[in-house]
Design a protein around this motif. Structure first.
Motif, PDB file in Angstrom:
ATOM      1  N   TYR A 163       0.810  -1.215   0.000  1.00  0.00           N
ATOM      2  CA  TYR A 163       0.000   0.000   0.000  1.00  0.00           C
ATOM      3  C   TYR A 163       0.846   1.269   0.000  1.00  0.00           C
ATOM      4  CZ  TYR A 163      -4.048  -2.980   0.734  1.00  0.00           C
ATOM      5  OH  TYR A 163      -5.022  -3.927   0.571  1.00  0.00           O
ATOM      6  N   ASP A 164       1.736   1.425   0.978  1.00  0.00           N
ATOM      7  CA  ASP A 164       2.515   2.659   1.054  1.00  0.00           C
ATOM      8  C   ASP A 164       3.510   2.787  -0.095  1.00  0.00           C
ATOM      9  OD1 ASP A 164       1.118   2.864   3.362  1.00  0.00           O
ATOM     10  OD2 ASP A 164       2.830   2.959   4.707  1.00  0.00           O
ATOM     11  N   LEU A 165       4.222   1.710  -0.385  1.00  0.00           N
ATOM     12  CA  LEU A 165       5.259   1.777  -1.411  1.00  0.00           C
ATOM     13  C   LEU A 165       4.706   1.513  -2.813  1.00  0.00           C
ATOM     14  CD1 LEU A 165       8.231   0.058   0.462  1.00  0.00           C
ATOM     15  CD2 LEU A 165       7.824   2.490   0.101  1.00  0.00           C
ATOM     16  N   ALA A 166       4.044   0.383  -3.007  1.00  0.00           N
ATOM     17  CA  ALA A 166       3.556   0.045  -4.349  1.00  0.00           C
ATOM     18  C   ALA A 166       2.404   0.946  -4.784  1.00  0.00           C
ATOM     19  CB  ALA A 166       3.124  -1.420  -4.391  1.00  0.00           C
ATOM     20  N   GLU A 198       5.894  12.386   7.468  1.00  0.00           N
ATOM     21  CA  GLU A 198       5.765  13.676   6.783  1.00  0.00           C
ATOM     22  C   GLU A 198       5.901  13.500   5.273  1.00  0.00           C
ATOM     23  OE1 GLU A 198       4.970  16.676   7.873  1.00  0.00           O
ATOM     24  OE2 GLU A 198       4.735  15.963   9.930  1.00  0.00           O
ATOM     25  N   VAL A 199       6.856  12.668   4.849  1.00  0.00           N
ATOM     26  CA  VAL A 199       7.058  12.441   3.413  1.00  0.00           C
ATOM     27  C   VAL A 199       5.786  11.870   2.793  1.00  0.00           C
ATOM     28  CG1 VAL A 199       8.453  11.281   1.661  1.00  0.00           C
ATOM     29  CG2 VAL A 199       9.515  12.046   3.787  1.00  0.00           C
ATOM     30  N   TRP A 200       5.119  10.985   3.535  1.00  0.00           N
ATOM     31  CA  TRP A 200       3.900  10.385   2.986  1.00  0.00           C
ATOM     32  C   TRP A 200       2.749  11.386   2.905  1.00  0.00           C
ATOM     33  CZ3 TRP A 200       7.435   6.838   2.667  1.00  0.00           C
ATOM     34  CH2 TRP A 200       7.226   5.826   1.731  1.00  0.00           C
ATOM     35  N   LYS A 201       2.817  12.450   3.680  1.00  0.00           N
ATOM     36  CA  LYS A 201       1.829  13.519   3.510  1.00  0.00           C
ATOM     37  C   LYS A 201       1.952  14.128   2.114  1.00  0.00           C
ATOM     38  CE  LYS A 201       1.431  15.104   8.337  1.00  0.00           C
ATOM     39  NZ  LYS A 201       1.649  16.261   9.247  1.00  0.00           N
ATOM     40  N   VAL A 226     -17.560   4.735   1.598  1.00  0.00           N
ATOM     41  CA  VAL A 226     -16.121   4.986   1.494  1.00  0.00           C
ATOM     42  C   VAL A 226     -15.836   6.446   1.820  1.00  0.00           C
ATOM     43  CG1 VAL A 226     -14.120   4.977  -0.066  1.00  0.00           C
ATOM     44  CG2 VAL A 226     -15.904   3.221  -0.288  1.00  0.00           C
ATOM     45  N   ALA A 227     -14.766   6.676   2.560  1.00  0.00           N
ATOM     46  CA  ALA A 227     -14.361   8.046   2.888  1.00  0.00           C
ATOM     47  C   ALA A 227     -12.855   8.191   2.712  1.00  0.00           C
ATOM     48  CB  ALA A 227     -14.752   8.403   4.322  1.00  0.00           C
ATOM     49  N   GLU A 228     -12.431   9.403   2.439  1.00  0.00           N
ATOM     50  CA  GLU A 228     -11.004   9.715   2.368  1.00  0.00           C
ATOM     51  C   GLU A 228     -10.606  10.433   3.651  1.00  0.00           C
ATOM     52  OE1 GLU A 228      -7.770  12.348  -0.228  1.00  0.00           O
ATOM     53  OE2 GLU A 228      -9.896  12.395  -0.723  1.00  0.00           O
ATOM     54  N   ILE A 229      -9.504  10.003   4.247  1.00  0.00           N
ATOM     55  CA  ILE A 229      -9.028  10.626   5.486  1.00  0.00           C
ATOM     56  C   ILE A 229      -8.340  11.945   5.155  1.00  0.00           C
ATOM     57  CG2 ILE A 229      -7.507  10.377   7.476  1.00  0.00           C
ATOM     58  CD1 ILE A 229      -7.856   7.359   7.257  1.00  0.00           C
ATOM     59  N   LEU A 230      -8.880  13.028   5.681  1.00  0.00           N
ATOM     60  CA  LEU A 230      -8.314  14.353   5.435  1.00  0.00           C
ATOM     61  C   LEU A 230      -7.349  14.787   6.536  1.00  0.00           C
ATOM     62  CD1 LEU A 230     -11.566  16.233   4.318  1.00  0.00           C
ATOM     63  CD2 LEU A 230      -9.850  15.132   2.867  1.00  0.00           C
ATOM     64  N   GLU A 231      -7.641  14.358   7.763  1.00  0.00           N
ATOM     65  CA  GLU A 231      -6.825  14.792   8.902  1.00  0.00           C
ATOM     66  C   GLU A 231      -6.987  13.794  10.048  1.00  0.00           C
ATOM     67  OE1 GLU A 231      -6.245  18.817  11.674  1.00  0.00           O
ATOM     68  OE2 GLU A 231      -8.130  18.466  10.633  1.00  0.00           O
ATOM     69  N   VAL A 232      -5.915  13.538  10.756  1.00  0.00           N
ATOM     70  CA  VAL A 232      -5.968  12.673  11.937  1.00  0.00           C
ATOM     71  C   VAL A 232      -5.278  13.403  13.088  1.00  0.00           C
ATOM     72  CG1 VAL A 232      -5.529  10.388  12.893  1.00  0.00           C
ATOM     73  CG2 VAL A 232      -5.724  10.665  10.418  1.00  0.00           C
ATOM     74  N   THR A 233      -5.981  13.521  14.216  1.00  0.00           N
ATOM     75  CA  THR A 233      -5.412  14.183  15.384  1.00  0.00           C
ATOM     76  C   THR A 233      -5.759  13.386  16.637  1.00  0.00           C
ATOM     77  OG1 THR A 233      -7.380  15.595  15.508  1.00  0.00           O
ATOM     78  CG2 THR A 233      -5.443  16.517  14.415  1.00  0.00           C
ATOM     79  N   GLU A 234      -5.002  13.631  17.683  1.00  0.00           N
ATOM     80  CA  GLU A 234      -5.261  12.955  18.954  1.00  0.00           C
ATOM     81  C   GLU A 234      -6.400  13.655  19.694  1.00  0.00           C
ATOM     82  OE1 GLU A 234      -1.767  12.525  21.304  1.00  0.00           O
ATOM     83  OE2 GLU A 234      -0.536  11.790  19.642  1.00  0.00           O
ATOM     84  N   VAL A 235      -7.175  12.877  20.416  1.00  0.00           N
ATOM     85  CA  VAL A 235      -8.236  13.425  21.257  1.00  0.00           C
ATOM     86  C   VAL A 235      -7.638  13.742  22.628  1.00  0.00           C
ATOM     87  CG1 VAL A 235     -10.456  12.968  22.370  1.00  0.00           C
ATOM     88  CG2 VAL A 235     -10.030  12.158  20.026  1.00  0.00           C
ATOM     89  N   GLU A 236      -7.796  14.964  23.042  1.00  0.00           N
ATOM     90  CA  GLU A 236      -7.191  15.413  24.296  1.00  0.00           C
ATOM     91  C   GLU A 236      -7.650  14.559  25.479  1.00  0.00           C
ATOM     92  OE1 GLU A 236      -6.743  19.564  26.896  1.00  0.00           O
ATOM     93  OE2 GLU A 236      -7.915  19.511  25.053  1.00  0.00           O
ATOM     94  N   LYS A 237      -6.689  14.203  26.339  1.00  0.00           N
ATOM     95  CA  LYS A 237      -6.923  13.432  27.555  1.00  0.00           C
ATOM     96  C   LYS A 237      -7.331  11.983  27.295  1.00  0.00           C
ATOM     97  CE  LYS A 237      -8.181  17.477  30.332  1.00  0.00           C
ATOM     98  NZ  LYS A 237      -9.198  18.089  31.208  1.00  0.00           N
ATOM     99  N   SER A 238      -7.154  11.514  26.053  1.00  0.00           N
ATOM    100  CA  SER A 238      -7.465  10.110  25.748  1.00  0.00           C
ATOM    101  C   SER A 238      -6.202   9.418  25.241  1.00  0.00           C
ATOM    102  CB  SER A 238      -8.558  10.009  24.681  1.00  0.00           C
ATOM    103  OG  SER A 238      -8.745   8.662  24.289  1.00  0.00           O
ATOM    104  N   GLU A 262       1.899   6.213  14.286  1.00  0.00           N
ATOM    105  CA  GLU A 262       2.267   7.104  13.174  1.00  0.00           C
ATOM    106  C   GLU A 262       1.010   7.437  12.363  1.00  0.00           C
ATOM    107  OE1 GLU A 262       5.728   5.533  10.994  1.00  0.00           O
ATOM    108  OE2 GLU A 262       5.691   3.980  12.521  1.00  0.00           O
ATOM    109  N   TYR A 263       0.006   7.928  13.046  1.00  0.00           N
ATOM    110  CA  TYR A 263      -1.293   8.132  12.411  1.00  0.00           C
ATOM    111  C   TYR A 263      -1.273   9.150  11.273  1.00  0.00           C
ATOM    112  CZ  TYR A 263      -1.153  11.788  16.000  1.00  0.00           C
ATOM    113  OH  TYR A 263      -0.774  12.824  16.814  1.00  0.00           O
ATOM    114  N   ALA A 264      -0.269  10.023  11.237  1.00  0.00           N
ATOM    115  CA  ALA A 264      -0.194  11.016  10.159  1.00  0.00           C
ATOM    116  C   ALA A 264      -0.095  10.338   8.797  1.00  0.00           C
ATOM    117  CB  ALA A 264       0.995  11.942  10.370  1.00  0.00           C
ATOM    118  N   GLY A 265       0.460   9.132   8.767  1.00  0.00           N
ATOM    119  CA  GLY A 265       0.598   8.403   7.511  1.00  0.00           C
ATOM    120  C   GLY A 265      -0.723   7.904   6.942  1.00  0.00           C
ATOM    121  N   LEU A 266      -1.810   8.035   7.715  1.00  0.00           N
ATOM    122  CA  LEU A 266      -3.126   7.600   7.237  1.00  0.00           C
ATOM    123  C   LEU A 266      -3.814   8.655   6.374  1.00  0.00           C
ATOM    124  CD1 LEU A 266      -4.481   5.945  10.517  1.00  0.00           C
ATOM    125  CD2 LEU A 266      -3.748   4.745   8.447  1.00  0.00           C
ATOM    126  N   VAL A 267      -3.317   9.883   6.423  1.00  0.00           N
ATOM    127  CA  VAL A 267      -3.936  10.961   5.644  1.00  0.00           C
ATOM    128  C   VAL A 267      -3.880  10.612   4.154  1.00  0.00           C
ATOM    129  CG1 VAL A 267      -3.760  13.389   4.971  1.00  0.00           C
ATOM    130  CG2 VAL A 267      -3.394  12.711   7.352  1.00  0.00           C
TER     131      VAL A 267
END
Length: 329
Positions: free
Chosen positions: A24-27, A89-92, A235-247, A275-280
Protein backbone atom coordinates in the motif's frame (compact mmCIF):
# COMPACT_ATOMS: atom_id res chain seq x y z
CA UNK A 1 10.45 -0.98 9.33
CA UNK A 2 11.63 2.49 10.35
CA UNK A 3 8.05 3.73 10.16
CA UNK A 4 7.03 1.07 12.69
CA UNK A 5 9.48 2.37 15.30
CA UNK A 6 8.09 5.56 16.87
CA UNK A 7 10.48 7.68 18.89
CA UNK A 8 10.56 6.77 22.58
CA UNK A 9 8.34 3.70 22.18
CA UNK A 10 8.78 0.05 21.30
CA UNK A 11 8.26 -0.80 17.67
CA UNK A 12 5.73 -3.47 16.72
CA UNK A 13 6.76 -5.65 13.78
CA UNK A 14 4.49 -8.20 12.18
CA UNK A 15 4.93 -9.81 8.75
CA UNK A 16 1.38 -8.78 7.90
CA UNK A 17 2.03 -5.09 8.63
CA UNK A 18 5.34 -5.22 6.73
CA UNK A 19 3.69 -6.64 3.61
CA UNK A 20 0.80 -4.18 3.96
CA UNK A 21 3.21 -1.25 3.97
CA UNK A 22 5.01 -2.70 0.95
CA UNK A 23 1.83 -3.16 -1.06
CA UNK A 24 0.00 0.00 0.00
CA UNK A 25 2.52 2.66 1.05
CA UNK A 26 5.26 1.78 -1.41
CA UNK A 27 3.56 0.04 -4.35
CA UNK A 28 0.20 1.84 -4.32
CA UNK A 29 1.10 5.29 -3.03
CA UNK A 30 4.68 6.04 -4.12
CA UNK A 31 5.15 3.50 -6.90
CA UNK A 32 1.81 4.24 -8.55
CA UNK A 33 2.44 7.99 -8.34
CA UNK A 34 5.74 7.54 -10.20
CA UNK A 35 4.22 5.21 -12.81
CA UNK A 36 1.32 7.54 -13.54
CA UNK A 37 3.54 10.62 -13.70
CA UNK A 38 6.07 9.09 -16.10
CA UNK A 39 3.29 7.71 -18.31
CA UNK A 40 1.48 11.06 -18.48
CA UNK A 41 4.63 13.07 -19.19
CA UNK A 42 5.35 10.70 -22.07
CA UNK A 43 1.80 10.93 -23.36
CA UNK A 44 1.15 14.63 -22.95
CA UNK A 45 4.60 16.30 -23.04
CA UNK A 46 6.57 14.02 -25.40
CA UNK A 47 8.52 12.69 -22.44
CA UNK A 48 10.02 16.05 -21.42
CA UNK A 49 9.46 17.60 -17.98
CA UNK A 50 8.09 21.14 -18.49
CA UNK A 51 9.30 24.19 -16.62
CA UNK A 52 7.71 24.65 -13.20
CA UNK A 53 5.38 27.64 -13.11
CA UNK A 54 3.06 27.70 -10.13
CA UNK A 55 -0.41 29.19 -10.21
CA UNK A 56 -1.69 27.68 -13.44
CA UNK A 57 -4.32 25.70 -11.51
CA UNK A 58 -6.16 26.49 -8.31
CA UNK A 59 -4.55 23.44 -6.67
CA UNK A 60 -0.90 24.34 -7.29
CA UNK A 61 -0.46 26.56 -4.24
CA UNK A 62 -1.68 23.92 -1.81
CA UNK A 63 0.65 21.28 -3.23
CA UNK A 64 3.62 23.65 -3.04
CA UNK A 65 2.71 24.68 0.52
CA UNK A 66 2.37 21.03 1.55
CA UNK A 67 5.82 20.29 0.13
CA UNK A 68 7.41 23.24 1.93
CA UNK A 69 5.72 22.30 5.21
CA UNK A 70 6.86 18.69 4.81
CA UNK A 71 10.48 19.69 4.15
CA UNK A 72 10.51 21.88 7.27
CA UNK A 73 8.85 19.26 9.52
CA UNK A 74 11.04 16.48 8.09
CA UNK A 75 14.24 18.37 8.93
CA UNK A 76 13.00 19.16 12.45
CA UNK A 77 12.07 15.53 13.10
CA UNK A 78 15.34 14.18 11.74
CA UNK A 79 17.29 16.61 13.92
CA UNK A 80 15.34 15.28 16.90
CA UNK A 81 15.97 11.67 15.74
CA UNK A 82 12.24 11.13 15.21
CA UNK A 83 12.74 9.04 12.07
CA UNK A 84 9.25 7.55 11.99
CA UNK A 85 7.66 11.00 12.24
CA UNK A 86 9.96 12.33 9.52
CA UNK A 87 8.94 9.53 7.15
CA UNK A 88 5.27 10.09 7.97
CA UNK A 89 5.76 13.68 6.78
CA UNK A 90 7.06 12.44 3.41
CA UNK A 91 3.90 10.39 2.99
CA UNK A 92 1.83 13.52 3.51
CA UNK A 93 3.42 14.90 0.35
CA UNK A 94 2.98 11.64 -1.54
CA UNK A 95 -0.70 11.48 -0.56
CA UNK A 96 -1.18 15.14 -1.50
CA UNK A 97 0.42 14.56 -4.92
CA UNK A 98 -1.89 11.61 -5.60
CA UNK A 99 -4.85 13.76 -4.65
CA UNK A 100 -3.53 16.54 -6.90
CA UNK A 101 -3.89 14.21 -9.88
CA UNK A 102 -7.54 13.58 -9.05
CA UNK A 103 -8.15 17.32 -8.56
CA UNK A 104 -6.52 18.51 -11.78
CA UNK A 105 -7.68 15.60 -14.00
CA UNK A 106 -4.87 15.83 -16.60
CA UNK A 107 -6.76 13.49 -18.95
CA UNK A 108 -9.49 16.12 -19.18
CA UNK A 109 -7.06 19.01 -19.70
CA UNK A 110 -5.44 17.06 -22.55
CA UNK A 111 -8.67 17.14 -24.54
CA UNK A 112 -8.57 20.95 -24.82
CA UNK A 113 -5.61 22.58 -26.60
CA UNK A 114 -6.37 25.82 -24.77
CA UNK A 115 -5.42 24.07 -21.54
CA UNK A 116 -1.94 23.04 -22.76
CA UNK A 117 -0.10 25.40 -20.38
CA UNK A 118 -2.17 24.22 -17.44
CA UNK A 119 -1.51 20.58 -18.35
CA UNK A 120 2.23 21.25 -18.58
CA UNK A 121 2.16 22.88 -15.15
CA UNK A 122 0.44 19.84 -13.65
CA UNK A 123 3.12 17.53 -15.07
CA UNK A 124 5.90 19.74 -13.68
CA UNK A 125 4.31 19.87 -10.23
CA UNK A 126 4.02 16.08 -10.10
CA UNK A 127 7.66 15.66 -11.12
CA UNK A 128 8.70 18.24 -8.51
CA UNK A 129 6.76 16.42 -5.77
CA UNK A 130 8.41 13.11 -6.68
CA UNK A 131 11.84 14.77 -6.71
CA UNK A 132 11.35 16.12 -3.19
CA UNK A 133 9.98 12.79 -1.91
CA UNK A 134 12.90 10.86 -3.42
CA UNK A 135 15.48 13.17 -1.81
CA UNK A 136 13.83 12.97 1.61
CA UNK A 137 13.54 9.19 1.47
CA UNK A 138 17.28 8.58 0.95
CA UNK A 139 18.07 7.76 4.61
CA UNK A 140 15.41 5.02 4.62
CA UNK A 141 15.47 3.69 1.05
CA UNK A 142 18.89 3.14 -0.46
CA UNK A 143 17.94 2.31 -4.06
CA UNK A 144 14.47 3.71 -4.73
CA UNK A 145 15.45 7.43 -4.76
CA UNK A 146 18.06 6.78 -7.48
CA UNK A 147 15.51 4.74 -9.44
CA UNK A 148 12.98 7.58 -9.19
CA UNK A 149 15.56 10.09 -10.41
CA UNK A 150 16.50 7.75 -13.26
CA UNK A 151 12.90 7.39 -14.42
CA UNK A 152 12.42 11.17 -14.24
CA UNK A 153 15.59 11.78 -16.19
CA UNK A 154 17.20 13.71 -13.32
CA UNK A 155 20.90 13.57 -12.50
CA UNK A 156 21.81 11.70 -9.33
CA UNK A 157 24.13 14.57 -8.47
CA UNK A 158 20.99 16.55 -7.63
CA UNK A 159 20.04 14.13 -4.83
CA UNK A 160 21.11 16.70 -2.25
CA UNK A 161 18.96 17.38 0.78
CA UNK A 162 20.73 20.60 1.75
CA UNK A 163 18.69 23.72 0.89
CA UNK A 164 16.02 21.53 -0.73
CA UNK A 165 13.27 23.56 -2.38
CA UNK A 166 10.21 22.39 -4.29
CA UNK A 167 10.65 25.02 -7.00
CA UNK A 168 14.22 23.94 -7.87
CA UNK A 169 13.01 21.30 -10.32
CA UNK A 170 15.33 21.20 -13.36
CA UNK A 171 13.28 21.68 -16.52
CA UNK A 172 13.85 19.72 -19.72
CA UNK A 173 14.59 16.34 -18.16
CA UNK A 174 13.67 13.40 -20.39
CA UNK A 175 11.74 10.68 -18.57
CA UNK A 176 12.24 7.04 -19.49
CA UNK A 177 10.15 5.81 -22.40
CA UNK A 178 8.50 3.13 -20.27
CA UNK A 179 8.61 3.20 -16.51
CA UNK A 180 9.00 -0.05 -14.61
CA UNK A 181 7.39 -0.53 -11.18
CA UNK A 182 10.05 0.03 -8.54
CA UNK A 183 7.86 -1.62 -5.90
CA UNK A 184 6.01 -4.57 -7.46
CA UNK A 185 3.09 -5.78 -5.40
CA UNK A 186 3.72 -9.08 -3.64
CA UNK A 187 1.45 -11.99 -2.87
CA UNK A 188 0.43 -11.41 0.73
CA UNK A 189 0.04 -15.02 1.82
CA UNK A 190 3.27 -16.21 0.21
CA UNK A 191 5.34 -13.27 1.44
CA UNK A 192 4.04 -13.50 5.01
CA UNK A 193 4.80 -17.22 5.06
CA UNK A 194 8.32 -16.57 3.77
CA UNK A 195 9.02 -13.89 6.40
CA UNK A 196 7.70 -16.08 9.20
CA UNK A 197 9.94 -18.89 8.00
CA UNK A 198 12.96 -16.56 8.01
CA UNK A 199 12.06 -15.31 11.50
CA UNK A 200 12.07 -18.87 12.82
CA UNK A 201 15.37 -19.70 11.16
CA UNK A 202 13.74 -22.02 8.68
CA UNK A 203 12.27 -24.13 11.46
CA UNK A 204 8.78 -23.85 10.06
CA UNK A 205 7.63 -26.78 7.93
CA UNK A 206 7.08 -26.25 4.21
CA UNK A 207 3.48 -25.44 3.41
CA UNK A 208 2.82 -28.84 1.85
CA UNK A 209 4.01 -30.61 5.00
CA UNK A 210 2.05 -28.49 7.44
CA UNK A 211 -1.28 -29.80 8.60
CA UNK A 212 -4.16 -27.45 8.10
CA UNK A 213 -5.02 -25.56 11.25
CA UNK A 214 -8.16 -23.67 12.02
CA UNK A 215 -9.25 -21.28 14.70
CA UNK A 216 -12.50 -21.07 16.56
CA UNK A 217 -14.36 -18.11 15.15
CA UNK A 218 -16.99 -16.79 17.51
CA UNK A 219 -20.24 -16.12 15.71
CA UNK A 220 -23.24 -14.08 16.67
CA UNK A 221 -26.86 -15.03 16.12
CA UNK A 222 -27.93 -15.21 12.49
CA UNK A 223 -29.84 -12.19 11.21
CA UNK A 224 -32.26 -11.68 8.37
CA UNK A 225 -31.11 -9.95 5.18
CA UNK A 226 -33.47 -7.06 5.93
CA UNK A 227 -31.58 -6.45 9.18
CA UNK A 228 -28.23 -6.37 7.38
CA UNK A 229 -29.68 -4.11 4.70
CA UNK A 230 -30.31 -1.46 7.33
CA UNK A 231 -26.54 -0.93 7.69
CA UNK A 232 -25.18 1.70 5.31
CA UNK A 233 -21.45 1.32 4.63
CA UNK A 234 -19.61 3.88 2.54
CA UNK A 235 -16.12 4.99 1.49
CA UNK A 236 -14.36 8.05 2.89
CA UNK A 237 -11.00 9.71 2.37
CA UNK A 238 -9.03 10.63 5.49
CA UNK A 239 -8.31 14.35 5.44
CA UNK A 240 -6.82 14.79 8.90
CA UNK A 241 -5.97 12.67 11.94
CA UNK A 242 -5.41 14.18 15.38
CA UNK A 243 -5.26 12.96 18.95
CA UNK A 244 -8.24 13.42 21.26
CA UNK A 245 -7.19 15.41 24.30
CA UNK A 246 -6.92 13.43 27.55
CA UNK A 247 -7.46 10.11 25.75
CA UNK A 248 -4.76 7.48 25.31
CA UNK A 249 -6.93 5.44 22.94
CA UNK A 250 -8.87 7.75 20.64
CA UNK A 251 -7.91 9.36 17.35
CA UNK A 252 -10.05 12.00 15.65
CA UNK A 253 -10.59 11.42 11.92
CA UNK A 254 -11.77 14.27 9.68
CA UNK A 255 -13.26 12.59 6.61
CA UNK A 256 -14.36 13.45 3.11
CA UNK A 257 -17.42 11.25 2.86
CA UNK A 258 -18.60 12.67 -0.44
CA UNK A 259 -20.77 15.32 1.17
CA UNK A 260 -20.11 19.05 1.35
CA UNK A 261 -19.94 18.99 5.15
CA UNK A 262 -17.82 15.86 5.61
CA UNK A 263 -17.87 14.15 9.00
CA UNK A 264 -15.79 13.38 12.08
CA UNK A 265 -15.35 9.90 13.51
CA UNK A 266 -13.50 9.00 16.70
CA UNK A 267 -11.79 5.62 16.76
CA UNK A 268 -9.94 3.83 19.54
CA UNK A 269 -7.02 2.65 17.41
CA UNK A 270 -4.28 5.00 18.64
CA UNK A 271 -2.33 2.07 20.12
CA UNK A 272 -1.97 0.41 16.71
CA UNK A 273 -1.33 3.59 14.73
CA UNK A 274 1.28 5.67 16.57
CA UNK A 275 2.27 7.10 13.17
CA UNK A 276 -1.29 8.13 12.41
CA UNK A 277 -0.19 11.02 10.16
CA UNK A 278 0.60 8.40 7.51
CA UNK A 279 -3.13 7.60 7.24
CA UNK A 280 -3.94 10.96 5.64
CA UNK A 281 -5.11 10.46 2.07
CA UNK A 282 -6.12 6.82 2.59
CA UNK A 283 -9.55 5.56 1.58
CA UNK A 284 -11.40 3.71 4.35
CA UNK A 285 -14.73 2.00 4.93
CA UNK A 286 -17.17 3.27 7.55
CA UNK A 287 -20.70 2.76 8.84
CA UNK A 288 -22.53 5.89 7.71
CA UNK A 289 -25.92 5.54 9.40
CA UNK A 290 -24.76 4.66 12.90
CA UNK A 291 -26.41 7.00 15.38
CA UNK A 292 -23.87 9.68 16.49
CA UNK A 293 -22.60 9.25 20.03
CA UNK A 294 -20.53 11.34 22.40
CA UNK A 295 -17.01 10.13 23.26
CA UNK A 296 -14.72 12.12 25.57
CA UNK A 297 -17.05 15.06 25.16
CA UNK A 298 -17.01 14.98 21.35
CA UNK A 299 -19.51 13.63 18.86
CA UNK A 300 -18.49 10.68 16.68
CA UNK A 301 -20.52 10.40 13.47
CA UNK A 302 -20.12 6.76 12.50
CA UNK A 303 -17.63 3.92 12.86
CA UNK A 304 -14.51 3.03 10.88
CA UNK A 305 -14.29 -0.61 9.83
CA UNK A 306 -11.22 -2.60 10.84
CA UNK A 307 -10.00 -6.17 11.17
CA UNK A 308 -8.90 -7.65 14.49
CA UNK A 309 -7.02 -10.84 15.25
CA UNK A 310 -4.68 -11.86 18.05
CA UNK A 311 -4.93 -8.43 19.59
CA UNK A 312 -3.80 -6.63 16.44
CA UNK A 313 -6.11 -4.10 14.77
CA UNK A 314 -5.77 -3.02 11.13
CA UNK A 315 -7.97 -0.44 9.42
CA UNK A 316 -9.79 -1.55 6.30
CA UNK A 317 -7.85 0.40 3.66
CA UNK A 318 -9.50 0.54 0.23
CA UNK A 319 -8.01 1.18 -3.25
CA UNK A 320 -7.41 4.84 -4.14
CA UNK A 321 -9.56 4.51 -7.26
CA UNK A 322 -12.78 4.24 -5.23
CA UNK A 323 -14.45 7.64 -4.89
CA UNK A 324 -15.31 9.05 -1.50
CA UNK A 325 -19.01 8.59 -0.81
CA UNK A 326 -19.32 5.32 -2.73
CA UNK A 327 -21.63 2.82 -1.08
CA UNK A 328 -20.36 -0.61 -0.12
CA UNK A 329 -22.55 -3.67 -0.32
Amino acid sequence: MLRAMPYGNDGIFTPEDFVSKLNYDLANDLGNLLNRTVAMINKYEDGVIPALNSGATEFDADLVQTANDVIKAYNENMQAMRTADALAEVWKLISRANKYIDETTPWTLAKDEAQADKLASVMAHLAAALRVAAILLQPALTRAPKQIFHQLGLAESNLQIADLKFEDLPAGGKVVAKGEPIFPRVDVEAEVAYIRDEMTGGAAKPAEETEASYIEVPTKDLIEFDDFDKVEMRVAEILEVTEVEKSNKLLRFKLNDGTKEGRTILSGIKKWYPEYAGLVGKKVAFVANLKPRKMMGEMSEGMLLSAEKDGNVILTILPDEIEAGSELG
